[in-house]
Design a protein around this motif. Structure first.
Motif, PDB file in Angstrom:
ATOM      1  N   GLY A   1       0.820  -1.200   0.000  1.00  0.00           N
ATOM      2  CA  GLY A   1       0.000   0.000   0.000  1.00  0.00           C
ATOM      3  C   GLY A   1       0.861   1.260   0.000  1.00  0.00           C
ATOM      4  N   ILE A   2       0.223   2.395  -0.300  1.00  0.00           N
ATOM      5  CA  ILE A   2       0.918   3.680  -0.376  1.00  0.00           C
ATOM      6  C   ILE A   2       0.564   4.522   0.828  1.00  0.00           C
ATOM      7  CG2 ILE A   2       1.238   5.795  -1.714  1.00  0.00           C
ATOM      8  CD1 ILE A   2       2.369   3.350  -3.085  1.00  0.00           C
ATOM      9  N   ARG A   3       1.595   5.109   1.440  1.00  0.00           N
ATOM     10  CA  ARG A   3       1.361   6.157   2.448  1.00  0.00           C
ATOM     11  C   ARG A   3       1.137   7.448   1.669  1.00  0.00           C
ATOM     12  NH1 ARG A   3       3.547   4.499   7.658  1.00  0.00           N
ATOM     13  NH2 ARG A   3       3.583   6.688   8.256  1.00  0.00           N
ATOM     14  N   TRP A   4      -0.122   7.769   1.416  1.00  0.00           N
ATOM     15  CA  TRP A   4      -0.433   8.839   0.471  1.00  0.00           C
ATOM     16  C   TRP A   4       0.046  10.199   0.951  1.00  0.00           C
ATOM     17  CZ3 TRP A   4      -1.312   7.375  -4.209  1.00  0.00           C
ATOM     18  CH2 TRP A   4      -1.893   6.138  -4.447  1.00  0.00           C
ATOM     19  N   ALA A   5       0.231  10.389   2.240  1.00  0.00           N
ATOM     20  CA  ALA A   5       0.717  11.676   2.729  1.00  0.00           C
ATOM     21  C   ALA A   5       2.143  11.956   2.266  1.00  0.00           C
ATOM     22  CB  ALA A   5       0.643  11.730   4.252  1.00  0.00           C
ATOM     23  N   SER A   6       2.951  10.894   2.131  1.00  0.00           N
ATOM     24  CA  SER A   6       4.331  11.052   1.686  1.00  0.00           C
ATOM     25  C   SER A   6       4.564  10.495   0.287  1.00  0.00           C
ATOM     26  CB  SER A   6       5.289  10.338   2.660  1.00  0.00           C
ATOM     27  OG  SER A   6       5.068   8.927   2.648  1.00  0.00           O
ATOM     28  N   GLY A   7       3.636   9.682  -0.199  1.00  0.00           N
ATOM     29  CA  GLY A   7       3.804   9.050  -1.500  1.00  0.00           C
ATOM     30  C   GLY A   7       4.682   7.826  -1.477  1.00  0.00           C
ATOM     31  N   ARG A   8       5.146   7.409  -0.299  1.00  0.00           N
ATOM     32  CA  ARG A   8       6.047   6.263  -0.200  1.00  0.00           C
ATOM     33  C   ARG A   8       5.257   4.964  -0.052  1.00  0.00           C
ATOM     34  NH1 ARG A   8      10.683   7.405   4.179  1.00  0.00           N
ATOM     35  NH2 ARG A   8      11.284   5.331   3.441  1.00  0.00           N
ATOM     36  N   VAL A   9       5.784   3.913  -0.631  1.00  0.00           N
ATOM     37  CA  VAL A   9       5.187   2.600  -0.457  1.00  0.00           C
ATOM     38  C   VAL A   9       5.493   2.117   0.956  1.00  0.00           C
ATOM     39  CG1 VAL A   9       7.171   1.311  -1.299  1.00  0.00           C
ATOM     40  CG2 VAL A   9       4.899   0.336  -1.536  1.00  0.00           C
ATOM     41  N   ARG A  10       4.635   1.276   1.498  1.00  0.00           N
ATOM     42  CA  ARG A  10       4.741   0.864   2.893  1.00  0.00           C
ATOM     43  C   ARG A  10       5.715  -0.291   3.118  1.00  0.00           C
ATOM     44  NH1 ARG A  10       1.272   2.178   6.696  1.00  0.00           N
ATOM     45  NH2 ARG A  10       1.316   0.056   7.513  1.00  0.00           N
ATOM     46  N   GLN A  11       6.422  -0.722   2.099  1.00  0.00           N
ATOM     47  CA  GLN A  11       7.356  -1.833   2.282  1.00  0.00           C
ATOM     48  C   GLN A  11       8.383  -1.534   3.374  1.00  0.00           C
ATOM     49  OE1 GLN A  11       8.880  -2.230  -1.681  1.00  0.00           O
ATOM     50  NE2 GLN A  11       7.202  -3.520  -2.387  1.00  0.00           N
ATOM     51  N   MET A  12       8.853  -0.282   3.404  1.00  0.00           N
ATOM     52  CA  MET A  12       9.870   0.084   4.407  1.00  0.00           C
ATOM     53  C   MET A  12       9.327  -0.070   5.819  1.00  0.00           C
ATOM     54  SD  MET A  12       8.647   3.197   5.602  1.00  0.00           S
ATOM     55  CE  MET A  12       7.271   4.197   5.022  1.00  0.00           C
ATOM     56  N   GLN A  13       7.999   0.088   5.983  1.00  0.00           N
ATOM     57  CA  GLN A  13       7.386  -0.029   7.305  1.00  0.00           C
ATOM     58  C   GLN A  13       7.609  -1.418   7.892  1.00  0.00           C
ATOM     59  OE1 GLN A  13       5.481   2.315   8.937  1.00  0.00           O
ATOM     60  NE2 GLN A  13       4.638   1.070  10.572  1.00  0.00           N
ATOM     61  N   TYR A  14       7.638  -2.424   7.042  1.00  0.00           N
ATOM     62  CA  TYR A  14       7.702  -3.813   7.495  1.00  0.00           C
ATOM     63  C   TYR A  14       9.128  -4.357   7.511  1.00  0.00           C
ATOM     64  CZ  TYR A  14       2.787  -3.239   6.952  1.00  0.00           C
ATOM     65  OH  TYR A  14       1.524  -2.745   7.101  1.00  0.00           O
ATOM     66  N   GLU A  15       9.926  -3.964   6.547  1.00  0.00           N
ATOM     67  CA  GLU A  15      11.252  -4.553   6.433  1.00  0.00           C
ATOM     68  C   GLU A  15      12.228  -3.989   7.460  1.00  0.00           C
ATOM     69  OE1 GLU A  15      12.722  -4.925   2.430  1.00  0.00           O
ATOM     70  OE2 GLU A  15      10.685  -5.019   1.617  1.00  0.00           O
ATOM     71  N   THR A  16      12.227  -2.681   7.646  1.00  0.00           N
ATOM     72  CA  THR A  16      13.178  -2.074   8.587  1.00  0.00           C
ATOM     73  C   THR A  16      12.504  -1.149   9.589  1.00  0.00           C
ATOM     74  OG1 THR A  16      13.601  -0.196   7.098  1.00  0.00           O
ATOM     75  CG2 THR A  16      15.014  -2.126   6.863  1.00  0.00           C
TER      76      THR A  16
END
Length: 1015
Positions: free
Chosen positions: A866-881
């Motif tokens: 999913g996308i963190r629409w406030a920043s435009g970043r994908v949420r992969q970083m949330q889970y991996e690191t």
């Protein structure tokens, strides 16, 4: 709100431990006690346990929020004789209070803010807001295009107490060192009387008529060539001591020297005749203004050097008249419109008599072909005045003529996502406006006029230390690593940049989170999370050393429990001349040699570690960026176990144990020191004591309390906060905060709320102002008869949900075992990361009688992409690191994503669950809340989803927050206190009735044996 009578029920004690059913039959419709929605907004919170009528104190209710005050903008006068601050209610008009430190004199000024003392402590100058009533009316009328109410200026003579008020205030400046001169920029005059917009008095000297022109920035003024530019308004240059003043018309922007005795401004008139940059000196106030540059055009970016002897600005006057005038024949429709005039950079010597000179423009040597001086760049002088920094940018493309191709460009809105992209397309779109205005820093060396381009599209960030004086700068390039941001963090290459030539040299590649340059520009340093040490490179020799390897204790964050390299414990700064770097371990301060030749030295003699204290340097009383070794400095001190807070004093060159100044079971703010006196102002707080202002000497003796922001607290039931500890299922001793009502009786059983995020116990002495919000208000719930438990949670990579269970559940049960918690009446609430943990936990336990999970991730497999629409970043970083702590990808740790996702075990949930997830959530895709809701709905589980339309990750706005605060309270009161449920829980709110009712009315005769029926 506060004037309405609020009925109260007796506090409920000794509640039954009998098991509670989670569903109950629908009551007949005729049994509903329906109250008007408007009244419910005021009274919904009153129908719950709160103390018998005979009690002297009452519990908090929703009407208290507006009248509970905060303190803002505290300051001491330079002589330490006065303290000023704002008392700001939850809603309504603030009050500026000015108190004499000695004696009882106090001056209260309605709606004052942004106050500043004159350097001689004789005057206080401040802004006066319109009334709250006027602001509320304007908010409504602005929807009809009406004008907003105006601010005013106040000048308080501290000797006489006399206040002069000046209306139509746009801005004012009272420089730090000014004893008499203040600049007052006024709004344009309007036909409507300003006195109707807040009751401000007209200035004693009268209101000079100004042209009825648009405000600056609206482009209502026209040049001879019909180009848009701002129209200025009156600027008053006033002597505080004599009251004399001069008025300069058509001012757009201005700047003053630190002593206030030199004023420079840009002017823009409707006909262009008065356009230019001008100055006047207070020492010769009667003289005519000096013209630094004049001529039709736009003048902007005005800035002065540190000593106030040089001014710089941008103007397009040189190309202003180059465009067609009004009477020029219009070009045919297939020709492109004329481009905007280009800006040039000008600099003026304020101590001489010469006109400002142009120092940079497009085509100047050093500015690349096709590049221009950008009006979007900021201007700044080096501290020594020999350099002027400004922004350049590629010339924007010329406006396109009308064509079929352009019609197609306007008609087609399409995003093309490419695997080659550095930043993901949504990330690019979030940054789009910033990128369009991006400038690249350049410097003009004023001695010989050389222009050097420092930043370029291949080196977007260059930092020149030493207040711009350094010969060397640090460049950072993240372009090769931008894709990695999607699943990790920021990485950069570091460059050595020669400020004289712009030449760059690659120093080190692939640095996590970037680097920094020392204040004098001699060293570059960065944190190496893999080595868990600080690396320092000498910019002369290019030799890099591990500067902290010899420190015998960890200099990383020892509580770090996210996947990947650990973070640092921080740095305290550099000593003068870049001689040494001061770094932190968990407890103490260390002096390290940036070249690695000397052994590290413990500056606090290990006293912090021996006594479980955390020492950190404050900037109280320090000037400049360097940390002095040869003078006393104030250290903040915090006991990591007891949570006691305070200050110690030391001289770093002694290397001895610091001397205790104050240490208490409370929380202290960083003190503010009077400029010319040994006097501090600070706040001291506990959960029971609001952070009022106190003054003292530097030894924190002879303390005197200066404010009493919330005397009404004595009227209500409050509570206490204490540390508790327990052993987790992983064998770790943990801490948390237990809040108790002030009349807590351990022989009775009490309902308890549980709230958590990660670690919160360091906030033991934090005061909670009663108010609305996205999560529960600690003071409010404790006042209403709840215990509140806030546990700390450590995490293991790959097991975030289980980690929460292993920490929280033993903590809750340890309190239950003490006999004062009703096991059948425990609720839990959290938002975002806390909301996820709750959603997970209710799939593993039925201990909680009710739960609220705000913006939870319910399915990590879908949220991962999913996308963190406030920043435009994908949420992969949330889970991996990041915070979710899976520590792997969806492909190499798939089982962990599934095991930690509440959705896959939703069938196990028996706890009534309230979900909050808004449809414009920019952090967690709101489909995550929907997935869990529709699953529980299909499974026949009691659940509700609240969505505030158009809102983001939390609830914002006065009335939406109040609405949500009431709904949460009604939900928990029903399940934990047997209070009647509201209509929205029993029937929901059908779409046909949206906008007609909020459904907050209570269903008085609904069964309270344990729940409400589904919709």
């Amino acid at each position: 709100m506060a004037s309405l009578p609020l009925p109260q029920f007796p506090r409920m004690r000794g509640l039954s431990r009998a098991p509670r059913a989670h569903r109950a039959p629908h009551p007949p419709r005729g049994s509903r006690n329906v109250i008007s929605t408007a009244l419910l907004l005021l009274l919904a919170g009153a129908f719950l346990p709160g103390g018998v009528a005979a009690q002297e104190k009452r519990p908090l209710d929703h009407s208290d929020y507006d009248r509970w005050n905060r303190i803002q903008q505290p300051a001491l006068s330079p002589d330490g004789g006065w303290v000023q601050y704002r008392i700001v209610p939850g809603h309504g008009d603030a009050t500026l209070e000015v108190r004499a430190v000695e004696g009882e004199r106090v001056i209260r000024i309605d709606r004052g803010r942004d106050a500043r003392f004159s350097r001689d402590s004789r005057f206080l100058v401040f802004r006066i807001d319109p009334t709250q009533e006027a602001r509320d009316a304007a908010e409504e009328s602005n929807r009809r295009g009406d004008s907003a109410p105006r601010d005013s200026l106040g000048i308080l003579d501290l000797g006489s107490g006399e206040i002069t008020r000046i209306d139509r205030l746009k801005a004012f400046t009272l420089p730090d060192e000014s004893m008499e001169w203040v600049a007052i920029h006024r709004e344009a005059h309007r036909e409507a009387a300003d006195s109707t917009e807040g009751g401000e008095e007209v200035s004693p000297e009268g209101a000079a008529a100004e042209p009825s022109a648009g405000e600056p920035g609206e482009g209502n003024g026209r040049s001879a060539s019909d180009r848009e530019k701002p129209t200025g308004t009156d600027l008053h240059y006033r002597n505080l001591r004599t009251g004399e003043e001069r008025v300069f018309p058509d001012v757009v922007a201005y700047a003053m020297t630190e002593d206030g005795r030199r004023l420079v401004w840009t002017a823009s008139s409707s006909d262009g005749a008065g356009d230019g940059v001008f100055m006047v000196e207070g020492s010769a106030a009667a003289g005519a203004p000096r013209t630094l540059l004049s001529g039709g055009g736009v003048y902007e970016g005005l800035t002065l050097n540190e000593t106030g002897t040089q001014a710089a600005f941008l103007t397009n006057r040189d190309s202003w008249e180059a465009s067609p005038s009004d009477d020029t024949d219009q070009a045919s429709s297939d020709e492109a419109p004329e481009p905007d005039p280009e800006h040039a950079l000008y600099m003026a010597e304020l101590t001489g008599a010469s006109e400002a000179r142009r120092v940079a423009m497009s085509g100047s040597a050093g500015i690349a072909d096709g590049w221009i001086v950008s009006e979007n760049g900021s201007l700044s002088f080096s501290e020594d005045g020999t350099r002027l920094f400004f922004g350049t940018a590629p010339r924007p493309p010329a406006p396109r003529p009308e064509s079929e191709e352009n019609e197609m460009l306007e008609a087609v809105e399409v995003d093309v996502w490419s695997w080659h992209d550095g930043f993901l397309q949504p990330h690019q779109l979030v940054d789009l406006n910033e990128e369009r205005r991006r400038t690249y820093e350049a410097v003009v060396h004023l001695g010989d006029g050389r222009i050097v381009q420092l930043e370029t599209p291949s080196l977007l960030s260059v930092t020149v230390p030493g207040e711009g004086n350094s010969a060397l700068a640090l460049g950072e390039d993240d372009l090769p690593y931008r894709q990695r941001v999607s699943w990790d963090t920021r990485f950069v290459d570091l460059y050595r940049v020669d400020v004289a030539t712009g030449n760059r040299e690659l120093l080190v590649e692939d640095i996590r989170n970037g680097g920094s340059i020392s204040p004098e520009g001699r060293f570059v340093y960065w944190w190496d999370g893999n080595a868990a040490d600080w690396m320092v490179m000498d910019l002369d020799t290019r030799e890099a050393v591990n500067a902290t390897a010899a420190i015998p204790h960890p200099v990383h964050n020892e509580l770090s429990d996210t996947p990947g390299p650990v973070g640092s414990a921080g740095i305290g700064g550099w000593t003068p001349g870049d001689a040494h770097l001061i770094v932190h371990d968990t407890h103490d301060l260390w002096l390290v040699d940036p070249r690695g030749r000397e052994a590290p030295r413990n500056l606090t003699a290990g006293y912090g570690r021996e006594n479980n204290l955390r020492f950190r340097i404050t900037r109280v009383g320090l000037e400049g960026t360097a940390v002095p070794m040869d003078q006393e400095i104030l250290l903040s001190a915090f006991n990591l176990w007891s949570k006691a807070d305070g200050y110690y004093r030391t001289r770093l060159d002694r290397g001895s144990a610091p001397e205790r100044v104050v240490m208490e079971d409370a929380s202290f703010s960083t003190p503010i020191r009077a400029e010319d006196a040994d006097r501090f102002v600070f706040t001291r707080s506990t959960f029971e004591d609001f952070p009022d202002l106190w003054v003292s000497d530097p030894a924190f003796t002879n303390r005197r309390r200066m404010s009493d922001a919330n005397p009404q607290q004595s009227e209500v039931v409050w509570g206490t906060a204490e540390l508790v500890s327990w052993t987790s299922n992983d064998g770790e001793i943990l801490q948390g905060i237990l809040y108790k009502p002030e009349d807590f009786d351990p022989t009775e059983e009490w309902p308890m709320m549980v709230y958590f995020y990660e670690r919160s116990s360091n906030g033991l002495h934090g005061y909670t102002v009663p108010g609305t919000g996205t999560s529960i208000n600690r003071s409010f719930y404790v006042s209403r008869g709840y215990l509140l438990f806030v546990p700390d949670i450590p995490y293991k990579t790959g097991y975030p949900g289980e980690s929460a269970m292993n920490a929280v559940m033993p903590g809750v049960l340890s309190l239950v075992d003490q006999g004062f918690v009703d096991r059948a009446r425990i609720g839990v609430q959290g938002h975002s990361w806390g909301g996820y943990q709750i959603a997970y936990m209710v799939t593993r336990t039925n201990l909680f009688a009710a739960a609220e999970a705000g913006a939870p991730v319910s399915n990590m497999t879908s949220a991962y992409g999913g996308i963190r629409w406030a920043s435009g970043r994908v949420r992969q970083m949330q889970y991996e690191t990041g915070q979710s702590r899976i520590g792997g990808t969806l492909w190499n740790a798939q089982h962990r994503f599934i095991e930690n996702s509440p959705l896959f075990t939703a069938y196990k949930i028996e706890t009534p669950l309230l979900l909050l997830h808004n449809d414009e959530d920019g952090a967690v895709p709101w489909e995550e809340g929907i997935q869990l809701f529709v699953a529980l709905r299909r499974l026949g589980k009691p659940t509700w989803l609240v969505n505030y339309n158009g809102q983001g990750h939390g609830v914002s706005g006065r009335y939406p927050q109040l609405d949500w605060t009431i709904r949460m309270q009604q939900f928990f009161d029903h399940y934990l206190l047997d209070a009647p449920p509201p209509v929205w829980m029993v029937d929901g709110i059908p779409a046909l009735r949206k906008g007609e009712t909020l459904g907050l009315e209570l269903v008085e005769d609904h069964p309270v044996a344990g729940g409400v029926a589904g919709g």
